[in-house]
Scaffold this active site. Structure first.
Site, PDB file in Angstrom:
ATOM      1  N   ASN B 154     -48.292  84.711 120.944  1.00  0.00           N
ATOM      2  CA  ASN B 154     -47.470  84.588 119.762  1.00  0.00           C
ATOM      3  C   ASN B 154     -46.933  83.074 119.712  1.00  0.00           C
ATOM      4  O   ASN B 154     -46.229  82.843 118.525  1.00  0.00           O
ATOM      5  CB  ASN B 154     -46.284  85.563 120.143  1.00  0.00           C
ATOM      6  N   SER B 207     -47.320  96.615 116.505  1.00  0.00           N
ATOM      7  CA  SER B 207     -46.100  96.220 116.084  1.00  0.00           C
ATOM      8  C   SER B 207     -46.282  96.357 114.601  1.00  0.00           C
ATOM      9  O   SER B 207     -46.898  95.679 114.009  1.00  0.00           O
ATOM     10  CB  SER B 207     -45.516  94.999 116.554  1.00  0.00           C
ATOM     11  N   CYS B 335     -37.658  85.782 120.669  1.00  0.00           N
ATOM     12  CA  CYS B 335     -36.838  86.334 121.641  1.00  0.00           C
ATOM     13  C   CYS B 335     -36.204  85.447 122.719  1.00  0.00           C
ATOM     14  O   CYS B 335     -35.228  85.532 123.116  1.00  0.00           O
ATOM     15  CB  CYS B 335     -37.932  87.775 122.537  1.00  0.00           C
TER      16      CYS B 335
END
Lengths: 402, 402
Positions: B154, B207, B335
């Site tokens: 990511n 997701s 995150c």
């Protein structure tokens, strides 16, 4: 005949239009990740924290004491596993006190604890579905780590004496941090006081979709200082207690739903208490044999749940016949409707398997009207007669086989 | 100046309008609980199972192999804890193989396993962020229970050789059921083949909010026959593997989002590959010192992630200046954006702390245009100059202090 009469509000409620309106922008222009270091993220973060504050205020809690989860089930699992994890090395065998009439989302994780070696005390309930405080005092020990007792039962609506329990626990634990006291207030939120200091709980589960909010979001109140570990690990969101990108639209909707519910609570209770009384009185005129399950005293129950036993009538058949006529009721709790076993709650209050399988639940909502209930009262005798004709008194084989 | 240029699509994507349209009715008239034994419940159940089938078809999987969760984080936690739980009594010390560049939602649960006594092999990656198959073969043992390797990273977009890994694992395990092979495909889904039989994985995380679907829903593919236990217990939904009332609106939206993504995948890849090439070529003209992190070869990366190091420029300052001008980028993964620590991914590919803290990520989306990127190319030199004036070359103290 009305298009539909939804009497399954204890299973789930339709979204309040005001809630949908509130969520709108967060499915649209405000789509950022609350953890992203840019304006789109900050807008989402602000909405998230505003929602947290709204809910905290209603609970009389601090913002950091409100942890968002994806469901009441997850919140209950977090409370139970999260607390027990912290007891490692503190007691030889952790003990847990709960009741025989908890929701599956409390009973199942507790069953797991039992497999892992914990000692569980399942408090029994009387025929009205109420626990006995003296029995509770007897099983409370220095090894008790967690107490999880449902506030309002989802099948029969009985209320447990949360405040009295909290007082007993407080006196017992003195300066010790254990046992912690958790309550699942999912079914209570629409009707009862949620001020955590009045209740005296350490942890409390709230569900959005039981109070006209969206499905897919819930919250666990965790009193500041409570020792708890996460069950889902990752990016460290929700103060490190529940990782995952926050579902901002649903959280915003949940906060709005709780706000509305809180403002309408008293009037909703009054309306539903009257509707319930009317429904039961009229019902009794047609059915001498019908049995009402759960407490009679309004102080001991929520007003929106009406659990009835029609002796000799299969609840599956009854639901089917009502369903054909646009009346949507339920048997036991939604989660268990695929089970062959009769409701563990009805069994706990002393119903036989047959009686349990002859029981259905009508749960009222803010959208329920007297007209709707009168239609149900008109239909019920007809469908019961029809079933009595179609089937012999004793339950059919196929029922057990399904 | 354009209103906003969103280049944080790796963190989260805006909902596709077609997805919103698809979800609409399920926030409105179709609100039943899929587990309720009445028509409102059956309508919800049908929508749920139709969505499951849509996704299963795209994966080339069976319907029962698709388990809905509330997030990719939960899906990763379920895969990791769920598999390891089943190994109890099968090996003395379960072993897990993963990489140093996994998402936190894989690394953190695996850290927990380490605390619980499991042996973890963290595969290193080369400067492009790619693992070495020979190193993998060396650490593969009969005690290996689980292998969890991210499909597309990511932060830098590097792809791991999932098919080759699957082949090696298959040959190694022969008739044994362990080790199981899990991949987190959250970041890959928008650009790569998801046919599970081509990939050869046993478990795969998807997701919704990374593919223009709603936040709050994800899925774990679990190959039929895989030994796995739940992490959340209750009513027994999702074939007993994930309890909680199903979030029907989000699940319906997720299925629609995957359908759209699947149909647009090839054209999206082509467009974004060209946009990326254009952006990097133009960028190099203005910045001799800029470094592109991640693989150069399109075969080794996804096209939508552009990770850049601007030597001597604090990424926090850079993001702030871009943000002021309506350009929304990110540093590392969403995150971790609150962390003081530099990105573990950039560290793993050999960047120094300083270089890591001088790196930002632009992630393209279906809505990204050449015009938008040209605006960024115009702004970047200005803001970099501004920061160089404002701050000395070496990173500021306050930065470490934040």
């Amino acid at each position: 005949m009305p298009k539909e009469i939804y009497l399954d509000n204890a299973a789930t409620t339709p979204c309040d239009p005001k809630v949908l309106k509130e969520m709108g922008p967060f499915f649209g222009e405000i789509y950022g990740n609350p953890s992203s270091f840019n304006d789109s993220g900050r807008k989402a973060r602000k909405a998230l924290e505003d929602a947290r504050e709204k809910i905290a205020r209603i609970l009389g809690a601090k913002n950091q004491e409100v942890i968002f989860t994806s469901s009441a089930t997850e919140a209950n699992n977090l409370a139970i596993f999260g607390i027990i994890k912290t007891s490692k090395g503190i007691v030889a065998q952790p003990q847990v006190i709960t009741t025989k009439i908890e929701h599956h989302s409390v009973l199942e994780p507790i069953k797991k604890l039992e497999e892992y070696g914990a000692k569980i005390n399942y408090l029994s309930v009387n025929k009205e579905g109420l626990i006995d405080l003296n029995e509770f005092k007897k099983v409370l020990t220095p090894e008790t780590i967690l107490i999880s007792i449902i506030y309002a039962n989802n099948e029969i609506g009985s209320l447990q004496p949360i405040k009295k329990l909290a007082k007993i626990i407080k006196e017992f634990k003195k300066d010790s941090e254990y046992p912690y006291f958790h309550t699942d207030a999912s079914q209570a939120a629409s009707h009862l006081d949620l001020k955590v200091n009045n209740l005296g709980v350490d942890l409390m589960t709230l569900s959005s979709h039981k109070i006209y909010g969206p499905k897919g979001v819930a919250a666990l109140y965790i009193k500041r200082g409570t020792k708890i570990e996460p069950i889902i690990y990752g990016g460290g969101q929700e103060f490190g207690l529940r990782s995952a990108t926050e579902t901002v639209p649903l959280i915003v909707g949940f906060a709005k739903a709780l706000e509305i519910t809180n403002s309408k609570r008293q009037i909703t209770n009054n309306i539903q208490e009257k509707l319930r009384e009317h429904f039961i009185n009229e019902l009794k005129k047609n059915f001498s044999s019908v049995k009402i399950n759960g407490p009679e005293n309004p102080k001991d129950r929520v007003p929106h749940i009406i659990n009835l036993t029609f002796p000799g009538i299969e609840n599956e058949q009854l639901l089917l016949q009502l369903d054909k006529r646009g009346i949507w009721a339920s048997a036991g709790s939604a989660c268990t409707s695929h089970e062959i076993e009769p409701s563990h709650v009805l069994t706990a209050i002393g119903l036989s398997k047959e009686a349990s399988r002859s029981s259905i639940r009508f749960s009222l909502g803010r959208q329920t009207t007297k007209t709707g209930l009168d239609y149900v009262l008109k239909i019920l005798p007809k469908v019961v007669k029809k079933i009595e004709k179609l089937y012999p008194k004793n339950l059919k084989k196929h029922y057990y086989a399904r």
